[in-house]
Motif scaffolding. Structure first.
Motif, mmCIF file in Angstrom:
data_model
loop_
_atom_site.group_PDB
_atom_site.id
_atom_site.type_symbol
_atom_site.label_atom_id
_atom_site.label_comp_id
_atom_site.label_asym_id
_atom_site.label_seq_id
_atom_site.Cartn_x
_atom_site.Cartn_y
_atom_site.Cartn_z
ATOM 1 N N CYS A 77 8.153 20.456 49.297
ATOM 2 C CA CYS A 77 7.470 20.664 48.026
ATOM 3 C C CYS A 77 7.854 22.005 47.399
ATOM 4 O O CYS A 77 7.982 22.113 46.180
ATOM 5 C CB CYS A 77 5.958 20.554 48.203
ATOM 6 N N GLY A 78 8.061 23.019 48.230
ATOM 7 C CA GLY A 78 8.561 24.303 47.736
ATOM 8 C C GLY A 78 9.954 24.159 47.148
ATOM 9 O O GLY A 78 10.276 24.746 46.110
ATOM 10 N N ALA A 79 10.790 23.352 47.796
ATOM 11 C CA ALA A 79 12.140 23.098 47.297
ATOM 12 C C ALA A 79 12.102 22.309 45.992
ATOM 13 O O ALA A 79 12.873 22.570 45.066
ATOM 14 C CB ALA A 79 12.955 22.344 48.344
ATOM 15 N N ILE A 80 11.170 21.354 45.898
ATOM 16 C CA ILE A 80 11.013 20.559 44.673
ATOM 17 C C ILE A 80 10.603 21.471 43.520
ATOM 18 O O ILE A 80 11.145 21.390 42.421
ATOM 19 C CB ILE A 80 9.980 19.431 44.879
ATOM 20 N N ARG A 81 9.649 22.365 43.790
ATOM 21 C CA ARG A 81 9.195 23.306 42.754
ATOM 22 C C ARG A 81 10.348 24.180 42.267
ATOM 23 O O ARG A 81 10.529 24.386 41.068
ATOM 24 C CB ARG A 81 8.073 24.178 43.326
ATOM 25 N N HIS A 82 11.159 24.665 43.197
ATOM 26 C CA HIS A 82 12.319 25.490 42.859
ATOM 27 C C HIS A 82 13.311 24.686 42.014
ATOM 28 O O HIS A 82 13.835 25.174 41.009
ATOM 29 C CB HIS A 82 12.975 25.990 44.152
ATOM 30 N N GLY A 83 13.552 23.434 42.406
ATOM 31 C CA GLY A 83 14.482 22.572 41.679
ATOM 32 C C GLY A 83 13.997 22.247 40.275
ATOM 33 O O GLY A 83 14.777 22.270 39.318
ATOM 34 N N ILE A 84 12.698 21.946 40.138
ATOM 35 C CA ILE A 84 12.130 21.649 38.815
ATOM 36 C C ILE A 84 12.270 22.871 37.906
ATOM 37 O O ILE A 84 12.649 22.748 36.739
ATOM 38 C CB ILE A 84 10.646 21.221 38.928
ATOM 39 N N SER A 85 11.993 24.051 38.451
ATOM 40 C CA SER A 85 12.099 25.288 37.666
ATOM 41 C C SER A 85 13.523 25.492 37.165
ATOM 42 O O SER A 85 13.736 25.802 35.985
ATOM 43 C CB SER A 85 11.681 26.492 38.506
ATOM 44 N N ARG A 86 14.497 25.288 38.041
ATOM 45 C CA ARG A 86 15.896 25.472 37.656
ATOM 46 C C ARG A 86 16.339 24.435 36.624
ATOM 47 O O ARG A 86 17.094 24.747 35.701
ATOM 48 C CB ARG A 86 16.784 25.417 38.897
ATOM 49 N N ALA A 87 15.841 23.206 36.770
ATOM 50 C CA ALA A 87 16.182 22.150 35.812
ATOM 51 C C ALA A 87 15.574 22.444 34.437
ATOM 52 O O ALA A 87 16.216 22.209 33.407
ATOM 53 C CB ALA A 87 15.700 20.802 36.331
ATOM 54 N N LEU A 88 14.348 22.973 34.407
ATOM 55 C CA LEU A 88 13.699 23.305 33.134
ATOM 56 C C LEU A 88 14.462 24.401 32.396
ATOM 57 O O LEU A 88 14.574 24.368 31.168
ATOM 58 C CB LEU A 88 12.248 23.736 33.367
ATOM 59 N N VAL A 89 15.002 25.359 33.149
ATOM 60 C CA VAL A 89 15.798 26.424 32.529
ATOM 61 C C VAL A 89 17.084 25.843 31.941
ATOM 62 O O VAL A 89 17.521 26.244 30.860
ATOM 63 C CB VAL A 89 16.093 27.565 33.525
ATOM 64 N N LYS A 90 17.682 24.864 32.640
ATOM 65 C CA LYS A 90 18.864 24.189 32.090
ATOM 66 C C LYS A 90 18.512 23.443 30.805
ATOM 67 O O LYS A 90 19.297 23.393 29.873
ATOM 68 C CB LYS A 90 19.440 23.184 33.100
ATOM 69 N N ALA A 91 17.311 22.862 30.781
ATOM 70 C CA ALA A 91 16.865 22.108 29.607
ATOM 71 C C ALA A 91 16.604 23.031 28.418
ATOM 72 O O ALA A 91 16.934 22.695 27.284
ATOM 73 C CB ALA A 91 15.614 21.313 29.930
ATOM 74 N N ASN A 92 16.012 24.193 28.694
ATOM 75 C CA ASN A 92 15.667 25.122 27.617
ATOM 76 C C ASN A 92 15.663 26.550 28.164
ATOM 77 O O ASN A 92 14.820 26.895 28.988
ATOM 78 C CB ASN A 92 14.292 24.755 27.050
#
Length: 131
Positions: A77-92
């Motif tokens: 879940c910590g890895a998922i949170r990190h991945g979501i954060s990085r993907a959101l930065v790619k998005a905007n």
């Protein structure tokens, strides 16, 4: 595919999560299961995963599809949170400062220390007998 998907990788301890953000209704799927089914009845961990989406006000704009491997549920879940954060930065790119201030873009470097010889574990010693 009509909608473009944004991919990012998140890591924590020995867990790796490959995250795909797709336009949707705010559902999270981990290894083909809904997040709540995957982690069981653990609302604190669920909040941990949703944190980057809540901070950037994207709870109901993206569906998240995750492939998580290695480690335990909490580390995943910590890895998922990190991945979501990085993907959101790619998005905007505008989300970068908000997520950086919360420490969500930093990879948590803490991993289990290796066992040392002459010891029971990394630091624990064998029982000492005076006599």
């Amino acid at each position: 595919m009509a909608d473009k998907e944004i991919m990012a990788t998140g890591r924590r301890k020995t867990s790796i999560a490959v995250v795909k953000l797709v336009k949707g209704k705010g559902r999270i799927f981990v290894n083909g299961k809904k997040l709540t089914d995957y982690i069981g009845n653990r609302p604190a961990i669920e909040m941990l995963v949703y944190r980057p989406l809540v901070l950037t006000d994207n709870q109901e704009k993206y569906d998240v599809r995750v492939k998580a491997v290695g480690g335990g549920i909490v580390a995943q879940c910590g890895a998922i949170r990190h991945g979501i954060s990085r993907a959101l930065v790619k998005a905007n790119e505008e989300y970068k400062n908000v997520l950086r201030l919360e420490g969500l873009l930093t990879r948590d470097p803490r991993v289990k220390e290796r066992k040392k010889y002459g010891r029971k574990r990394a630091r624990k010693r064998f029982q000492f007998s005076k006599r």
